[in-house]
Design an enzyme around this catalytic site. Structure first.
Site, PDB file in Angstrom:
ATOM      1  N   THR B  50       0.818  -1.210   0.000  1.00 45.35           N
ATOM      2  CA  THR B  50       0.000   0.000   0.000  1.00 45.35           C
ATOM      3  C   THR B  50       0.860   1.273   0.000  1.00 45.35           C
ATOM      4  O   THR B  50       0.523   2.256  -0.649  1.00 45.35           O
ATOM      5  CB  THR B  50      -0.923  -0.033   1.239  1.00 45.35           C
ATOM      6  N   ALA B  56       1.422  10.941  -1.598  1.00 49.87           N
ATOM      7  CA  ALA B  56       2.680  11.664  -1.405  1.00 49.87           C
ATOM      8  C   ALA B  56       2.492  13.067  -0.845  1.00 49.87           C
ATOM      9  O   ALA B  56       3.204  13.991  -1.210  1.00 49.87           O
ATOM     10  CB  ALA B  56       3.466  11.711  -2.714  1.00 49.87           C
ATOM     11  N   HIS B  59       0.689  15.732   5.296  1.00 52.45           N
ATOM     12  CA  HIS B  59      -0.583  16.305   5.747  1.00 52.45           C
ATOM     13  C   HIS B  59      -0.450  17.035   7.078  1.00 52.45           C
ATOM     14  O   HIS B  59       0.199  16.527   7.992  1.00 52.45           O
ATOM     15  CB  HIS B  59      -1.624  15.189   5.951  1.00 52.45           C
ATOM     16  N   LYS B 259     -16.404  12.072  -2.319  1.00 50.47           N
ATOM     17  CA  LYS B 259     -15.080  12.678  -2.335  1.00 50.47           C
ATOM     18  C   LYS B 259     -14.575  12.741  -3.774  1.00 50.47           C
ATOM     19  O   LYS B 259     -14.656  11.784  -4.524  1.00 50.47           O
ATOM     20  CB  LYS B 259     -14.122  11.861  -1.461  1.00 50.47           C
ATOM     21  N   ARG B 320      -5.889   0.693  -0.332  1.00 47.76           N
ATOM     22  CA  ARG B 320      -5.830   1.204   1.027  1.00 47.76           C
ATOM     23  C   ARG B 320      -6.386   0.144   1.977  1.00 47.76           C
ATOM     24  O   ARG B 320      -7.328  -0.565   1.643  1.00 47.76           O
ATOM     25  CB  ARG B 320      -6.693   2.463   1.153  1.00 47.76           C
ATOM     26  N   ILE B 344      -4.685   2.032   8.836  1.00 51.38           N
ATOM     27  CA  ILE B 344      -3.896   3.228   8.563  1.00 51.38           C
ATOM     28  C   ILE B 344      -4.245   3.736   7.171  1.00 51.38           C
ATOM     29  O   ILE B 344      -4.038   3.048   6.172  1.00 51.38           O
ATOM     30  CB  ILE B 344      -2.380   2.923   8.669  1.00 51.38           C
ATOM     31  N   CYS B 409      18.729   7.084 -18.085  1.00 48.55           N
ATOM     32  CA  CYS B 409      17.279   7.250 -18.228  1.00 48.55           C
ATOM     33  C   CYS B 409      17.074   8.721 -18.580  1.00 48.55           C
ATOM     34  O   CYS B 409      17.197   9.599 -17.727  1.00 48.55           O
ATOM     35  CB  CYS B 409      16.555   6.889 -16.933  1.00 48.55           C
ATOM     36  N   CYS B 451      15.598   3.222 -22.368  1.00 51.67           N
ATOM     37  CA  CYS B 451      16.502   2.733 -21.318  1.00 51.67           C
ATOM     38  C   CYS B 451      16.157   1.370 -20.768  1.00 51.67           C
ATOM     39  O   CYS B 451      16.916   0.816 -19.992  1.00 51.67           O
ATOM     40  CB  CYS B 451      16.556   3.739 -20.172  1.00 51.67           C
TER      41      CYS B 451
END
Lengths: 311, 466
Positions: B50, B56, B59, B259, B320, B344, B409, B451
């Site tokens: 997860t 990212a 918060h 949401k 999640r 979590i 790359c 690459c």
């Protein structure tokens, strides 16, 4: 930081860039430098060991690597400076580029800059294809490098997405690696390559061209196990362990965009005039950066002829 | 650092099941004490479940439930992780967030959300009128009515965070046991015996940080406090050339319409769109869906039409570990010397270090003697963010080692030097995805057109010489 200056600076040492460099030398420019971010010059033909290169420009047919080698030696003989493993990062002025390479950082300015950065195939994510993310998914470009340059294990049964000229190159590359092409999919009513090539490849490699067939989803957890497709008769699953996304070209326009050159909304290529000059005076664009996708020899001819128009 | 047992002994003071961001943070926190630690995971890499498909975001916790455990741990974790990121070199950017209202109902909700933020101890949010909003975000689609600004919401590199925790825990003597699936847990009066796919391990104390499988591990002890329902989140990542389109994290406002999705820059210089939210029953269903991708494209086109004209470079799918409870499910079972860390949510990345402190305290309540506190060995994680100097731009580094000037790359501008160094790192990648999380190699717009073969050869050689 090192600073340098040349007369003609060319980004991309593929057929278009090298041919333009040779022509620039021949028409009298003293300092002509070609940059390439790859370890070797030659561009995409280096990755493609099967025959079919050189018909229009060199008037004989040869393999991709041989064709690339011919252009490299012609360029070196002409006195062109070729810098490999050298990336043009960004613009350092209207007619200057910032470079990085194992030699360090450099800024090079020029009286003319030619962008010959080529094109790439859209991969699976760029096409927003749903499904799992297993091992065994390629573009033709990645496949060719894996097979011809690295001799890596590919799989046994492949499905090719797309039925354009390059898709038939994928069939030949897969055959070279011992992989059977079980299906070639196109949503169109027919393939988009030259008929003789299609017949020849079909007879020789026995793949099944599936027209009006669209890829829906990739299946398989660790390794590709198949693809789910939509056909006029409904949905079905084709079992395979390899998927090759071919064609659906996009110009490698990053440098052009970083320089805020005018870009065509439809093709994403820099907009050029009849002299191949972009919206910035002194900056030109050529080869597959302009209109994907042309063959190597067409790009080279375009590179060679650029000089006669410009200078 | 003196340890009670040598690494080859398979009895540990504490075993942690799950090497995601939470498990790795707990291992790191405990590794500073005089304890032998086992961090175990079924996958071949840390943070490969997860944790790897997190949105990212660092918060502030402004929209958590006031008074909840999550609220407390996110608030504390925010400060801990911010400091830690500075210390070890995890990339972050202080971009701030805007909750953009697209309907009258959403607009009315903004002030309620601001009140909630205050209740959570976050005082810096402020309302933004429509003119100001379009000035801040000129590429926003038409129809936005206003926004709530939350300047403390930042973006962070989630992969390097887990990797840093695990690397530091390992450096401090913790044993990292990957590709090891826990199949059964037997208990005696003083020891847990983990029967795994790689043999048996014993531990005096046990922490369950198994994420999606935390309820399964709980059942081994007969606890049925929660059920994990995998909630699929699909995310689209757009080309670096889109980065200039967006300055802030653009968050949806919760409303009766459910949401929405967010549009956010990433520290790697991309733009992210997502996630979807779909409850599933299969805990391994990490495939993207036709409907999910179409939904994201439709939502994205409304929020920022120009973004959808850019190339998609990656599609991530995460599950999640949702439960029937809204709060984190962290509980001590003292008689069993066992702590469950379940439920979590995506805030777990931010809260991870505070969760680790909390779990440490719970373990001591169950009788764990931490022993002597020692400082953790200093580590440094390669900085992958675009806001700081990358190796290819670093003249002294290239002069010292020219392979840092050789980009292999091209899309992500990853050099041979970085790939070689990563392959020789304490927790080396096992596959191309792991290499991508550590260096960004192959994660760019060409998706390996240039690459793939080179990177695969480097990985297969392992020594880094191709």
């Amino acid at each position: 930081m090192k600073k340098s200056e040349v007369d003609v600076l060319i980004v991309g040492a593929g057929p278009a860039g090298l041919a333009a460099a040779i022509a620039a030398k021949q028409s009298g420019f003293a300092r002509v430098r070609v940059l390439d971010r790859e370890r070797e010059a030659g561009g995409v033909p280096r990755h493609s060991s099967h025959t079919g290169y050189g018909l229009r420009d060199l008037h004989r047919v040869m393999s991709g690597p041989k064709y690339a080698a011919r252009y490299i030696s012609k360029a070196l003989e002409a006195g062109v400076e070729i810098s490999t493993s050298t990336t043009a990062l960004d613009w350092a002025g209207d007619l200057a580029l910032a470079l990085t390479s194992p030699l360090g950082l450099e800024e090079v300015s020029a009286s003319q800059i030619l962008l010959a950065t080529g094109a790439r195939e859209r991969g699976r994510n760029a096409r927003a294809i749903a499904g799992t993310r297993p091992v065994g998914i390629y573009t033709t470009g990645a496949l060719q490098q894996s097979v011809y340059q690295r001799h890596q294990e590919i799989g046994k049964r492949a499905v090719i997405i797309g039925a354009e000229h390059v898709s038939f190159s994928a069939v030949m590359t897969l055959a070279h690696a011992g992989v059977q092409t079980v299906a070639m999919l196109t949503p169109e009513a027919r393939h988009q390559s030259y008929f003789p090539l299609h017949w020849g490849t079909a007879l020789r490699y026995r793949y099944a061209l599936r027209t009006r067939t669209e890829l829906l989803e990739i299946l398989g957890r660790d390794r590709v196990s198949g693809v789910r497709v939509a056909t006029p008769r409904g949905e079905e699953v084709i079992e395979c362990d390899t998927v090759v996304f071919s064609a659906d070209w996009i110009p490698d326009n990053e440098l052009a965009r970083r320089g805020s050159l005018q870009i065509s909304e439809s093709t994403k290529s820099p907009i050029v005039n009849h002299l191949h000059e972009t919206s910035r005076s002194g900056v030109f664009a050529l080869g597959n950066l302009l209109m994907p996708i042309k063959s190597a020899d067409q790009c080279a001819l375009e590179g060679s002829s650029l000089l006669s128009k410009n200078w | 650092m003196a340890k009670r047992v040598a690494p080859h002994v398979r009895t540990f003071d504490v075993a942690i099941i799950g090497a995601g961001v939470v498990g790795a943070a707990i291992a790191r926190e405990l590794a500073r004490f005089d304890l032998s630690i086992l961090l175990i995971d079924a996958k071949s890499d840390v943070g490969a479940g997860t944790s790897k498909a997190n949105t990212a975001i660092l918060h502030t916790g402004f929209d958590t439930v006031p008074g909840s455990l999550e609220s407390r741990l996110v608030s504390r974790g925010y400060f801990l992780l911010r400091e830690y990121a500075r210390e070890v070199g995890i990339s972050y950017e202080t971009c701030g967030a805007l909750l953009v209202a697209w309907s009258a109902e959403e607009f009315a909700n903004l002030s309620k959300i601001q009140e909630k933020a205050i209740a959570n101890g976050y005082l810096e949010s402020y309302l933004v009128d429509v003119a100001d909003l379009y000035e801040k975000e000129p590429h926003l689609g038409p129809g936005a009515l206003g926004a709530l600004a939350v300047p403390g919401e930042w973006i962070i590199d989630p992969w390097s965070t887990t990797l840093a925790y695990a690397t530091q825990a390992k450096a401090a003597g913790a044993i990292l046991q990957l590709s090891t699936r826990v199949e059964r847990i037997a208990q005696s009066s003083h020891l847990h015996t983990l029967h795994t796919s790689q043999g048996e391990f014993e531990a005096r104390y046990l922490v369950n940080a198994a994420g999606l499988y935390s309820d399964v591990i709980d059942r081994e002890f007969g606890f049925e406090d929660f059920v994990v329902t995998p909630r699929r989140g699909e995310l689209m990542v757009f080309d670096k050339l889109s980065r200039s389109l967006v300055s802030h994290i653009l968050l949806p406002v919760p409303s009766s319409m459910g949401k929405g999705v967010l549009v956010s820059p990433t520290v790697f210089g991309n733009v992210m769109l997502g996630p979807t939210a779909e409850n599933l029953s299969d805990k391994s269903a990490t495939e993207s869906s036709i409907t999910g991708l179409a939904f994201l494209q439709e939502k994205g086109r409304k929020i920022m039409p120009a973004l959808l004209d850019e190339e998609i470079t990656a599609i991530y799918v995460g599950l999640r570990a949702a439960t029937e409870h809204s709060d984190f499910q962290i509980s001590l079972h003292a008689p069993q010397r066992y702590v469950t860390v379940g439920g979590i949510r995506s805030t777990g990345l931010t809260a991870s270090m505070a969760i680790a402190e909390h779990v440490r305290d719970l373990l001591t309540q169950a009788g764990l003697d931490l022993g002597v506190h020692d400082s953790l060995p200093a580590i440094h994680i390669p900085r992958l963010g675009e806001a700081t100097l990358r190796p290819y731009q670093n003249e002294p580094l290239i002069a010292a080692n020219p392979s840092y000037g050789e980009i292999i790359c091209h899309c992500e501008r990853v050099t041979r030097g970085e790939v070689v160094a990563t392959l020789a790192s304490p927790i080396p990648p096992q596959d191309q995805a792991g290499l991508g999380r550590r260096t960004r190699a192959t994660l760019g717009r060409c998706q390996g057109f240039y690459c793939h073969a080179e990177v695969r050869a480097l990985l297969e050689s392992k020594s880094g010489v191709s």
